[in-house]
Design an enzyme around this catalytic site. Structure first.
Site, PDB file in Angstrom:
ATOM      1  N   LYS A  15       0.900  -1.075  -0.077  1.00 46.45           N
ATOM      2  CA  LYS A  15      -0.001   0.190   0.210  1.00 46.45           C
ATOM      3  C   LYS A  15       0.749   1.205  -0.142  1.00 46.45           C
ATOM      4  O   LYS A  15       0.662   2.108  -0.714  1.00 46.45           O
ATOM      5  CB  LYS A  15      -1.049   0.014   1.253  1.00 46.45           C
ATOM      6  CG  LYS A  15      -1.684  -1.120   1.351  1.00 46.45           C
ATOM      7  CD  LYS A  15      -2.741  -1.179   2.577  1.00 46.45           C
ATOM      8  CE  LYS A  15      -2.211  -1.135   3.814  1.00 46.45           C
ATOM      9  NZ  LYS A  15      -1.291  -2.612   4.066  1.00 46.45           N
ATOM     10  N   ARG A  90      -9.528   0.865   8.659  1.00 47.05           N
ATOM     11  CA  ARG A  90      -8.978  -0.549   8.836  1.00 47.05           C
ATOM     12  C   ARG A  90     -10.289  -1.531   9.692  1.00 47.05           C
ATOM     13  O   ARG A  90      -9.833  -2.309  10.191  1.00 47.05           O
ATOM     14  CB  ARG A  90      -7.882  -0.522   9.816  1.00 47.05           C
ATOM     15  CG  ARG A  90      -6.472  -0.898   9.410  1.00 47.05           C
ATOM     16  CD  ARG A  90      -5.532  -0.653  10.540  1.00 47.05           C
ATOM     17  NE  ARG A  90      -4.317  -1.346  10.107  1.00 47.05           N
ATOM     18  CZ  ARG A  90      -3.326  -0.596   9.438  1.00 47.05           C
ATOM     19  NH1 ARG A  90      -3.367   0.527   8.824  1.00 47.05           N
ATOM     20  NH2 ARG A  90      -1.995  -1.139   9.380  1.00 47.05           N
ATOM     21  N   ARG A 124      12.221  -5.187   5.180  1.00 42.90           N
ATOM     22  CA  ARG A 124      11.635  -3.767   4.802  1.00 42.90           C
ATOM     23  C   ARG A 124      12.693  -2.733   5.549  1.00 42.90           C
ATOM     24  O   ARG A 124      12.903  -2.914   6.790  1.00 42.90           O
ATOM     25  CB  ARG A 124      10.418  -3.480   5.308  1.00 42.90           C
ATOM     26  CG  ARG A 124      10.058  -1.944   5.074  1.00 42.90           C
ATOM     27  CD  ARG A 124       8.412  -1.679   4.924  1.00 42.90           C
ATOM     28  NE  ARG A 124       7.807  -1.974   6.075  1.00 42.90           N
ATOM     29  CZ  ARG A 124       6.687  -2.042   6.506  1.00 42.90           C
ATOM     30  NH1 ARG A 124       5.855  -1.441   5.436  1.00 42.90           N
ATOM     31  NH2 ARG A 124       5.908  -2.224   7.461  1.00 42.90           N
ATOM     32  N   ARG A 157      11.452  -0.686  11.250  1.00 41.98           N
ATOM     33  CA  ARG A 157      10.360  -0.559  12.112  1.00 41.98           C
ATOM     34  C   ARG A 157      10.114  -1.385  13.340  1.00 41.98           C
ATOM     35  O   ARG A 157      10.425  -2.663  12.944  1.00 41.98           O
ATOM     36  CB  ARG A 157       8.819  -0.446  11.417  1.00 41.98           C
ATOM     37  CG  ARG A 157       8.616   0.888  10.665  1.00 41.98           C
ATOM     38  CD  ARG A 157       7.584   0.817   9.855  1.00 41.98           C
ATOM     39  NE  ARG A 157       6.438   0.047  10.205  1.00 41.98           N
ATOM     40  CZ  ARG A 157       5.331   0.085   9.533  1.00 41.98           C
ATOM     41  NH1 ARG A 157       5.308   0.682   8.300  1.00 41.98           N
ATOM     42  NH2 ARG A 157       3.945  -0.505  10.014  1.00 41.98           N
ATOM     43  N   ARG A 168       0.170  -8.719  13.756  1.00 42.84           N
ATOM     44  CA  ARG A 168      -0.506  -7.926  12.724  1.00 42.84           C
ATOM     45  C   ARG A 168      -1.106  -8.609  11.718  1.00 42.84           C
ATOM     46  O   ARG A 168      -2.237  -8.123  11.143  1.00 42.84           O
ATOM     47  CB  ARG A 168       0.571  -7.048  11.992  1.00 42.84           C
ATOM     48  CG  ARG A 168       1.341  -5.859  13.139  1.00 42.84           C
ATOM     49  CD  ARG A 168       2.342  -5.213  12.497  1.00 42.84           C
ATOM     50  NE  ARG A 168       2.267  -4.554  11.152  1.00 42.84           N
ATOM     51  CZ  ARG A 168       3.284  -4.185  10.307  1.00 42.84           C
ATOM     52  NH1 ARG A 168       4.540  -4.558  10.731  1.00 42.84           N
ATOM     53  NH2 ARG A 168       3.350  -3.674   9.303  1.00 42.84           N
TER      54      ARG A 168
END
Ligand code: AP5
Length: 210
Positions: A15, A90, A124, A157, A168
């Protein structure tokens, strides 16, 4: 060109990657609740202090905090802005609140298998300054460890560690997956395969906007 776009998809679906391209190449304003919350945490604002515990656990920040934040942002942009909603809504409650604020033209669901998501998120790297995202193997920065755009030192992160990523994904399935049906029933859903080359996916995203 469609104006108010929701990007749906599990954590790591792309996204942010696609939203950033829509912002840079087509001039949309990208509203990412994740980026806004991380900035609030960095600055130590009251929102940041409240949100941090939820984010660190991979849980959702309470609806009322998020809905108020987004209502303010949307009101500040005016009706004519092309907006990409990245990471919002969400929950069904957030989607209903968004429908009261603007007419959504399209929801794009980026579809990616769990195994791929875990690999993408744990590798990431993110820019703390301009929020650009990289992947160590698939989308590396030109100079290892530094952002191509602003030169800042990249970081991992806290919620991209494997155990939090798994939580998550569960939170996504329970709370956010029902939005696929929500937008399907409204006749606004387009599903795009989120695996493969980033540019090929972007071509499909652009096609869906016309
Ligand atoms: P948020 O920041 O929104 O996280 P997320 O939804 O979990 O999404 P991600 O940013 O992890 O993934 P993405 O889909 O943007 O993927 P990306 O493009 O980076 O939210 C974080 C937290 O904030 C939440 O857990 C929650 O606590 C809170 N929060 C946020 N919004 C909220 C809300 N509305 N309500 C309540 N709480 C909220 O890509 C991932 C990686 O894959 C990158 O390394 C990228 O380079 C790579 N990649 C992308 N596309 C490809 C491709 N095609 N091929 C290979 N690699 C790719």
């Amino acid at each position: 060109m469609k104006s108010k776009i929701v990007l749906l998809g599990p954590p790591g679906a792309g996204k942010g990657t696609q939203g950033e391209k829509l912002e840079n190449e087509l001039g949309y304003v990208r509203l990412s609740t994740g980026d806004m919350l991380r900035e609030a945490v960095r600055k130590g604002t009251s929102l940041g202090v409240k949100a941090k515990t939820y984010m660190d656990a991979g849980a959702l920040v309470p609806n009322d905090l998020i809905i108020n934040l987004m209502k303010e942002k949307i009101a500040s942009l005016g009706n004519n802005a092309g907006i990409i909603f990245d990471g919002f809504p969400r929950t069904v409650e957030q989607a209903e609140a968004l429908d009261q604020a603007v007419d959504i033209d399209l929801a794009i669901d980026l579809n990616v298998a769990d195994k791929v998501l875990v690999e993408r998120l744990t590798q990431r790297r993110t820019c703390p300054q301009c929020n650009a995202v990289y992947h160590l193997a698939y989308n590396p920065p030109k100079k290892a460890g530094f952002c191509d755009k602003c030169g800042s030192v990249l970081y991992q992160r806290d919620d991209d560690k494997e155990a939090t990523v798994k939580n998550r994904l569960e939170v996504y399935r329970k709370n956010t997956l029902p939005l696929v049906d929500y937008y399907k029933k409204a006749g606004k859903l387009t599903v795009i395969d989120g695996t493969g080359d980033i540019e090929t996916i972007f071509d499909q995203v652009k096609k869906a906007l016309n």
